[in-house]
Design a protein around this motif. Structure first.
Motif, PDB file in Angstrom:
ATOM      1  N   VAL A   1      51.581  19.273  45.789  1.00  0.00           N
ATOM      2  CA  VAL A   1      51.508  20.729  45.824  1.00  0.00           C
ATOM      3  C   VAL A   1      50.872  21.202  44.518  1.00  0.00           C
ATOM      4  N   THR A   2      49.850  22.026  44.652  1.00  0.00           N
ATOM      5  CA  THR A   2      49.177  22.596  43.489  1.00  0.00           C
ATOM      6  C   THR A   2      49.406  24.094  43.490  1.00  0.00           C
ATOM      7  N   LEU A   3      49.979  24.601  42.404  1.00  0.00           N
ATOM      8  CA  LEU A   3      50.132  26.049  42.247  1.00  0.00           C
ATOM      9  C   LEU A   3      48.883  26.584  41.560  1.00  0.00           C
ATOM     10  N   ALA A   4      48.424  27.740  42.012  1.00  0.00           N
ATOM     11  CA  ALA A   4      47.264  28.388  41.415  1.00  0.00           C
ATOM     12  C   ALA A   4      47.511  29.890  41.424  1.00  0.00           C
ATOM     13  N   ALA A   5      46.879  30.587  40.500  1.00  0.00           N
ATOM     14  CA  ALA A   5      46.944  32.045  40.464  1.00  0.00           C
ATOM     15  C   ALA A   5      45.590  32.583  40.912  1.00  0.00           C
ATOM     16  N   CYS A   6      45.628  33.637  41.697  1.00  0.00           N
ATOM     17  CA  CYS A   6      44.410  34.265  42.211  1.00  0.00           C
ATOM     18  C   CYS A   6      44.417  35.732  41.813  1.00  0.00           C
ATOM     19  N   VAL A   7      43.296  36.194  41.267  1.00  0.00           N
ATOM     20  CA  VAL A   7      43.169  37.590  40.853  1.00  0.00           C
ATOM     21  C   VAL A   7      42.067  38.231  41.687  1.00  0.00           C
ATOM     22  N   VAL A   8      42.459  39.257  42.443  1.00  0.00           N
ATOM     23  CA  VAL A   8      41.508  39.996  43.284  1.00  0.00           C
ATOM     24  C   VAL A   8      41.736  41.493  43.086  1.00  0.00           C
ATOM     25  N   ARG A   9      40.732  42.265  43.397  1.00  0.00           N
ATOM     26  CA  ARG A   9      40.891  43.720  43.318  1.00  0.00           C
ATOM     27  C   ARG A   9      41.952  44.158  44.310  1.00  0.00           C
ATOM     28  N   SER A  10      42.677  45.198  43.964  1.00  0.00           N
ATOM     29  CA  SER A  10      43.810  45.657  44.771  1.00  0.00           C
ATOM     30  C   SER A  10      43.421  46.117  46.171  1.00  0.00           C
ATOM     31  N   ALA A  11      42.185  46.522  46.360  1.00  0.00           N
ATOM     32  CA  ALA A  11      41.738  46.981  47.668  1.00  0.00           C
ATOM     33  C   ALA A  11      41.366  45.812  48.587  1.00  0.00           C
ATOM     34  N   THR A  12      41.581  44.591  48.126  1.00  0.00           N
ATOM     35  CA  THR A  12      41.269  43.401  48.915  1.00  0.00           C
ATOM     36  C   THR A  12      42.506  42.519  49.004  1.00  0.00           C
ATOM     37  N   ARG A  13      42.372  41.441  49.763  1.00  0.00           N
ATOM     38  CA  ARG A  13      43.433  40.438  49.818  1.00  0.00           C
ATOM     39  C   ARG A  13      42.819  39.081  49.512  1.00  0.00           C
ATOM     40  N   VAL A  14      43.632  38.161  49.090  1.00  0.00           N
ATOM     41  CA  VAL A  14      43.166  36.824  48.729  1.00  0.00           C
ATOM     42  C   VAL A  14      42.815  36.036  49.995  1.00  0.00           C
ATOM     43  N   ASP A  15      41.657  35.392  50.001  1.00  0.00           N
ATOM     44  CA  ASP A  15      41.250  34.530  51.112  1.00  0.00           C
ATOM     45  C   ASP A  15      41.928  33.164  50.928  1.00  0.00           C
ATOM     46  N   VAL A  16      43.223  33.137  51.229  1.00  0.00           N
ATOM     47  CA  VAL A  16      44.049  31.945  51.009  1.00  0.00           C
ATOM     48  C   VAL A  16      43.571  30.766  51.857  1.00  0.00           C
ATOM     49  N   ASN A  17      43.311  31.007  53.139  1.00  0.00           N
ATOM     50  CA  ASN A  17      42.977  29.905  54.040  1.00  0.00           C
ATOM     51  C   ASN A  17      41.505  29.522  54.039  1.00  0.00           C
ATOM     52  N   GLY A  18      40.680  30.245  53.293  1.00  0.00           N
ATOM     53  CA  GLY A  18      39.268  29.915  53.188  1.00  0.00           C
ATOM     54  C   GLY A  18      38.930  29.454  51.784  1.00  0.00           C
ATOM     55  N   VAL A  19      38.592  30.413  50.916  1.00  0.00           N
ATOM     56  CA  VAL A  19      38.127  30.114  49.562  1.00  0.00           C
ATOM     57  C   VAL A  19      39.174  29.340  48.756  1.00  0.00           C
ATOM     58  N   VAL A  20      40.424  29.773  48.783  1.00  0.00           N
ATOM     59  CA  VAL A  20      41.461  29.116  47.970  1.00  0.00           C
ATOM     60  C   VAL A  20      41.708  27.682  48.450  1.00  0.00           C
ATOM     61  N   ARG A  21      41.931  27.526  49.737  1.00  0.00           N
ATOM     62  CA  ARG A  21      42.216  26.192  50.285  1.00  0.00           C
ATOM     63  C   ARG A  21      41.077  25.230  49.964  1.00  0.00           C
ATOM     64  N   LYS A  22      39.842  25.688  50.155  1.00  0.00           N
ATOM     65  CA  LYS A  22      38.681  24.839  49.888  1.00  0.00           C
ATOM     66  C   LYS A  22      38.581  24.490  48.403  1.00  0.00           C
ATOM     67  N   HIS A  23      38.753  25.498  47.540  1.00  0.00           N
ATOM     68  CA  HIS A  23      38.633  25.252  46.098  1.00  0.00           C
ATOM     69  C   HIS A  23      39.698  24.265  45.600  1.00  0.00           C
TER      70      HIS A  23
END
Length: 190
Positions: A85-107
């Protein structure tokens, strides 16, 4: 103690975060105390805010609509591959949501990614739920920053506590330890 007008929002005052270390959680205070890089530490500003209105929608309504485009959220995600398990922090503008299952998972090279449990996010970061900030996170966590955050002149983000916020130049997010700037990390909420 230096007091000034905040560059964004409708706040009574802003103070350089190095003058407010006692108002920050220990890991955030240490990150401010040891800050280095092209953006000076005194451009990291602290504004006192009511913890009862810390959530974005209520906060923006109270402190100015211009903050929606100038604020960001920091969320902790857990990427899992096998037993790792890898913990990571994601910072996005408040008007958006984190692309957890796309960009994050791939990265992260994970098979599955999801938001980390609240106890894990707060316990491992040393910060309060609803106030997690990218300043002072554990050094072994990847820090993923949406490119639009870096391109924003001034950004409002949590201070490590529900009370208080940090305002800092968007370009300063790219100089945080472990920061990786990614296109498309934040996706529209609609």
């Amino acid at each position: 103690m230096t007091r000034m007008r905040a560059p964004i929002g409708d706040f009574d005052e802003a103070r350089p975060a190095p003058d407010c270390l006692d108002l920050l959680t220990p890991p955030v205070a240490e990150a401010v105390r040891t800050w280095t890089g092209p953006v000076p530490a005194d451009q990291i500003l602290y504004v006192d805010t009511d913890p009862a209105i810390a959530d974005t929608a209520v906060f923006v309504e109270h402190h100015g609509a211009d903050l929606l485009d100038a604020s960001a959220n920091c969320v902790v995600v857990a990427g899992k591959r096998g037993e790792t398990v890898t913990l990571a922090a994601c910072v996005v503008r408040s008007a958006t949501r984190v692309d957890v299952n796309g960009v994050v998972r791939k990265h992260l090279g994970a098979r599955k990614a999801s938001f980390a449990p609240m106890d894990t996010a707060t316990g491992d970061s040393g910060m309060e739920y609803g106030g997690i900030t990218p300043l002072g996170l554990p050094a072994d966590w990847p820090l993923l920053i949406d490119a639009t955050v870096v391109d924003t002149l001034w950004v409002l983000i949590g201070s490590g506590r529900r009370r208080g916020k940090i305002i800092m130049p968007g370009k300063a997010f790219a100089q945080l330890p472990g920061a990786v700037v990614l296109e498309g990390l934040g996706i529209p909420t609609a």
